[in-house]
Every structure is written in structure tokens, then in C-alpha cells.
Design a protein around this motif. Structure first.
Motif: not given
Length: 640
Positions: A595-599
Motif C-alpha cells: 500500500q505504501a508503494i502502490c496506493p
């Protein structure tokens, strides 16, 4: 992979011998070559039913051992042997077609490959010219090295093995010539057994070395030598010969169909298809069986004649097709097969044959043409390498991204000291540095595989008030009862059962290449750790790609559409992340890397202008790790 004693034309190849026992040319052996070459090609093309086609190379080694030993021993007995003649024939046989394929591969690579891939191709070409490609590729089997599909000349490793065998081949019959028949058989059998045992032992401890090095393949050549020496008794019963030939062919074909990437190879199981090949050659030398007639069929003989060229051309063609992302539709695969067959026939007819034909101008000029071609290829390769893969072929933005192909900043991992890979031994683990307790700061142990190691520097820089200890090894999941190599199982057992219980730690971080099946084991590990440490944190899975992200970005920028990158995401990481979060969040602090890299499902590709988040399939660059930790702190206010 050579075609010794090969007739000059297909017509000659189809002429049945009057006696299998006394014929110098063996059409059934060309049939075996055809099976071996087709098995390799279809396996590499990922055709169902040919998962073990890689053993085709081993079949070639057995055939080479038989023919070379037989021809050398016959020349010795006739008094016509000479080192110069032997090596001259070998060079005329192997080099012309190899040089042609290498030259075409380099030329196509200049138009197709990214700078790092082209530079690597140039180095592999030079290694091939020096007869050591297998040794070069062995050095490129480290944890962060690139996969086979970015190496158009990778298949030349087998030629390196053969050429290194040629250096020893003449010495064997000469050394045995002073011995009696029984003593010769005992020596050859002893060498064969010792070689197989050595191969099996090295396969367990250093499988990459066992695969690439000639000494671990020597027993396969010796299997053929044993047949040439007539160590085994002739099968006088026709029915026994028919049954033995049928069983041997069945074992060979079954190995091609049943072996797969998990089969320890080369090893004891490899002896099955190798001995089956030796048996077929042996039986064919005394009896003309139904299997022998099948192997001598004109179609198989024809494929056997072009098998060397077929092997040379197939791998570069596959690599370039996949590199250029050519769709694998039935029509395109059929066209590619036709192109491969055409290239193989043409190079056999107009390159291989003329360099071997008596009286041919090319044969007469080989002493000049081959060294001159080698020098020209070396010069071209050196120019490409000195030019670092010729990045000037691309705009500066693309070249900047593509240079991460050779990303070598592994300082964040502390590889060889706190991150142990197959290149290291567990004794290289620096406990004094990696497990140093700081009495003035909080102490948190980072455990896991490379997906833990690539976080260490960013953790250290992002939380300077915490002392991060590190216990990481490649392929090593931080779990109770972890499976894998000794470096993994021993390290995790030591950390979980000895170090953690005996030291007062403020927390433990678990990170790895997670799979859904590991969630129950992870939950059990957390339950075990929580009474021992102050806090447990689990970092979830990272986005994964089917090609190195640096290469994908360079290609996509070249095509003007970064949206192409998303097509190369593999696995359902979003689903795995959600599954892990649901299972782990009630038990420990769960950090969603995904979720941090691919919000929102849209993945960040760059950590900074011209700097990819990840340099390969799923490992962060140093800047990518720092950017990730910044985003995690902003999203989750993470503390250690």
C-alpha cells in the motif's frame, strides 16, 4: 554438442549401413542427436511435456564421449593420430557456425538490448571465444544476478564444457594404450564411478558449480567412452537386444517428460538418461533393432545433421523474442519455428559443411579465416563493453534508468557480512557487527531474507534512535521450522531459540518473500516471540515484476508508455497483502509495503528522477528503500 563422422549430404545419411557393427557412420546416433536437440529446444520454448528437455545436453555429452574416444583410439591403433589433426578437426567443426551465430547475435543485440544487457552479451561473447563461457556464467549465478532470459549466449556454456573436455580427450586413449583390455575397463569404470559420485556430492553443496563445470560432467563423456572401449558384452539374443533398446528409449523419453526444474541436476538421476543413451549406442553397434530403425529414419537423421546449428540458433531467437515481448500466438510460434529451422539448415549447408569438406576452399582457408573472425568479434565485443553497452543509442533519460541493470550498491544489504547468500558460508556471518547490542539505544532485530536485508539501511537512517541488529540470509524466511539451505535453517534456529531468548530486545522485525501458505507458520512465530521481546513488526510483501524494473522502465520510456509496466506485475500481491493484514494485524504491527508503494493500485516506479524504486524483480534500490520508509512513516507513524 558435436556431429562427429557426419556425412556430407542428406542422401548419404539415409544410406543404410550393411552392418551395424562395422559401419563408421551411425545414422541411429544422428537420430539420438535429433531427439536431444528437439528436447532442448522444446523445453526452452516451454512446450508442455518437455519439462526435462534440458537432459538433451547430457545426451550430447555421452554421444561425444563415444565418438571422440572411438575415433581417437582407432587413429592411435592405425598410427595416424596427431594432436594437430584432432584439434584442427574440432575447431573446424565447432567454430564456423558458432562465430556466425555470435556475430548475428551481437548485431541484433545492438538494435534490441538495453545497455546493461548488451554489455553483458559482449562479455559472454568474449568468454565464448576463449572457450570459458561456462565459467563466466557460473560467476553470474549470485542472488542478484540476472535470469537466463536476458543472456542470448547462455547456451554456449555447454560448448565450453565440450571444448574443455577436448583438451583432455586425446590423453585418455593414449594413457590407456599401455594397459591390457581388462585394466583399461577397470580404469574407465573407476573414473566413471568417481566422477558420478563427485557430481552428486557437489550437487548437494554447490548445485550451480555442478551444473556449469566440466569435471562434474566428465562422467557423462566417460559413459560414452565405456561404450567405445566395448566394456559391456554384446547382446547376442535378438529379442534381448530389442527389449533392452525399447527400455532404454523409454527411459530416455520418460526423463525428458518427467524431469523438471526441481530435479537435482546433474546428479544421480541424470545417470538414467545418460546410461540409456549409452545403452542405445552400444546395442546399435552390434544389432539392428526396431528402435535403431526408428532412430535411423530419414526425418530424424536430417534433424540430427542440423542439430548443432539448431542448438546454436534456438536460444538467441527465444531470448530476443521474449525481450522484445513478441506475443506467443500459435501463428508467431509457427513462424519462429520455421525461421529457426531455416537458419539451422542454411548454416549447416553453407557454413558447417564447407569448413569440413575435403578440398573445400573454406576448409583450406580455415587457418586464416577462423583466427581473423575471432579477432574481429573480440574487437567488436571490447568496443561494446568499453562503451558500457552503447547507451548513446538511447535518449539520456532512458540510458539513466537502464544503467540500474548493473546496480551494484549492495552496501544497504551488508552482503557477505550480515546478509549471507550462496556465495558465502554461514561462518562469514559477522555476529560481532550484526548483533551488536547498544546499551544506550533501543535494540530491534531485523530477521528474514533479502526482503529484510534491503530495508536495513533505510531503517537505520530513518530511526537513528534505534539500533537495528540484522540476521538475514538469501531464501530464508524468518519462521519457526524454516526450511531451505543450511545457512538459513541454522541462522533462524540460532536466532529464535538462542539469541532472542538470551538477550533483552525491544523488538523484532520479520520480513520476507511471503507466500500465502506461510501465514499459519508466521502466526505461530509471532506467538512464540511476543513473550520474549517487547514488540513484533511484520513487513508485508512487495510488488513483484516478471522483468527487472529498470529494464521495464527503459523499454516503456522508449515506447513512450509507462503504463506498459503494469502488465508485468506478477502474482496477486494486493490480495496477499490484504490476507496477511487481516491475519497479522491483531497479533503484531503489520506494515503494508504494497500500500505504501502502490496506493490505490498505482505503483510508484521512481524513487527520484531517473532512479527506479526497484532495480530487479522485487528488490529496492537504496533510494527506493529510503523513499518507502518516508512514505510508511507518513502513512502509519511507525515507531520502533
Amino acid at each position: 554438442m558435436n556431429l562427429l563422422s557426419t556425412p556430407k549430404t542428406f542422401a548419404q545419411a539415409r544410406t543404410a549401413p550393411g552392418s551395424a557393427a562395422h559401419s563408421a557412420y551411425r545414422p541411429d546416433i544422428d537420430g539420438l542427436r535429433a531427439i536431444a536437440a528437439l528436447a532442448v529446444v522444446l523445453s526452452h520454448a516451454r512446450v508442455a511435456g518437455f519439462s526435462g528437455g534440458f537432459i538433451g545436453v547430457d545426451v550430447f555429452f555421452v554421444i561425444s564421449g563415444f565418438l571422440i574416444f572411438r575415433n581417437l583410439d582407432q587413429a592411435r591403433q592405425a598410427g595416424t593420430f596427431s594432436f594437430w589433426g584432432f584439434y584442427g578437426r574440432r575447431l573446424r567443426r565447432t567454430l564456423p557456425a558458432l562465430y556466425l551465430v555470435a556475430a548475428v547475435t551481437l548485431a541484433v543485440g545492438i538494435f534490441v538490448l538495453m545497455p546493461g544487457d548488451l554489455d553483458a552479451l559482449a562479455w559472454s561473447l568474449v568468454a565464448t571465444l576463449l572457450f570459458v563461457p561456462n565459467i563466466l556464467f557460473l560467476t553470474q549465478t549470485g542472488y542478484f544476478d540476472h535470469t537466463a532470459m536476458s543472456k542470448p549466449l547462455l547456451h554456449t556454456w555447454s560448448l565450453g564444457v565440450e571444448e574443455q573436455f577436448y583438451a583432455l580427450a586425446p590423453l585418455l586413449p593414449l594413457a590407456l594404450s599401455r594397459l591390457g583390455r581388462r585394466a583399461r575397463a577397470i580404469v574407465l569404470l573407476s573414473l566413471f564411478a568417481a566422477g558420478l559420485i563427485f557430481c552428486a556430492a557437489l550437487q548437494r553443496t554447490a548445485p550451480e558449480a555442478a551444473f556449469y563445470l566440466m569435471p562434474t560432467r566428465l562422467w557423462e563423456f566417460l559413459a560414452g567412452c565405456l561404450v567405445a572401449e566395448q566394456v559391456f558384452p554384446a547382446l547376442r539374443s535378438r529379442w534381448l537386444a530389442e527389449a533392452a533398446a525399447g527400455l532404454s528409449l523409454f527411459v530416455l523419453l520418460a526423463s525428458i517428460g518427467l524431469f523438471n526444474s526441481t530435479t537435482p541436476h546433474p546428479g544421480l538421476l541424470t545417470a538414467l538418461p545418460c546410461l540409456a543413451t549409452a545403452a542405445l549406442i552400444h546395442i546399435g553397434s552390434t544389432k539392428i533393432t526396431l528402435v535403431g530403425r526408428v532412430l535411423s529414419h530419414r526425418i530424424l537423421v536430417g534433424m540430427g545433421l542440423i542439430s548443432y546449428s539448431l542448438y546454436l540458433w534456438h536460444w538467441p531467437l527465444l531470448v530476443f523474442m521474449r525481450y522484445a515481448e513478441v506475443p506467443a500466438s500459435p501463428a508467431i510460434l509457427l513462424a519462429a519455428g520455421g525461421l529457426l529451422l531455416s537458419l539451422s539448415v542454411l548454416s549447416w549447408r553453407f557454413v558447417e559443411t564447407p569448413f569440413r569438406a575435403q578440398g573445400s576452399p573454406l576448409r583450406k582457408a580455415a587457418g586464416f579465416l577462423l583466427p581473423a573472425t575471432a579477432l574481429a568479434l573480440t574487437a567488436a565485443s571490447v568496443m561494446v563493453s568499453v562503451g558500457q553497452g552503447l547507451p548513446g543509442r538511447f535518449p539520456a533519460t532512458i540510458a539513466s534508468v537502464a544503467r540500474f541493470y548493473d546496480y551494484s550498491d549492495l552496501h544497504p544489504y551488508r552482503e557477505g557480512r550480515c546478509f549471507i547468500t550462496s556465495k558465502n558460508a554461514l561462518r562469514d556471518y559477522d555476529r560481532a557487527t550484526c548483533l551488536r547490542i547498544d546499551p544506550k539505544r533501543r535494540n530491534v532485530l531485523l530477521m528474514g531474507d533479502s526482503h529484510a536485508a534491503h530495508l536495513w539501511t533505510a531503517l537505520r537512517d530513518g530511526w537513528p534512535g534505534t539500533n537495528f541488529l540484522q540476521a538475514t540470509a538469501s531464501g530464508c524466511m524468518p519462521l519457526l521450522g524454516a526450511q531451505g539451505a543450511h545457512r538459513c535453517t541454522a541462522m533462524m534456529a540460532d536466532m529464535l531459540h538462542h539469541f532472542v531468548p538470551s538477550h533483552k530486545l525491544d523488538g523484532v522485525i520479520l520480513s520476507g518473500f511471503w507466500e500465502p501458505s506461510e501465514i499459519p507458520q508466521l502466526k505461530a512465530t509471532i506467538a512464540y516471540l511476543k513473550p520474549l521481546v517487547g514488540h513484533v513488526t511484520v513487513f508485508g510483501p512487495i510488488i513483484r515484476y516478471d522483468e527487472p524494473l529498470a529494464t521495464l522502465l527503459a523499454k516503456s520510456l522508449l515506447h513512450g508508455d509507462l503504463g506498459d509496466v503494469k502488465k508485468h506485475e506478477v502474482d496477486d500481491i494486493a490480495g496477499l497483502d490484504a490476507q496477511m493484514q487481516k491475519a497479522i494485524a491483531p497479533l503484531a504491527t503489520y506494515v503494508s509495503i504494497y500500500q505504501a508503494i502502490c496506493p490505490g493500485g498505482a505503483c510508484q516506479l521512481f524513487a527520484a528522477p531517473g532512479v527506479p524504486m526497484q532495480f530487479d524483480y522485487h528488490h529496492l534500490t537504496r533510494q527506493g528503500a529510503a523513499r518507502l520508509m518516508q512514505d510508511i512513516r507518513a502513512r502509519q507513524n511507525l515507531r520502533f
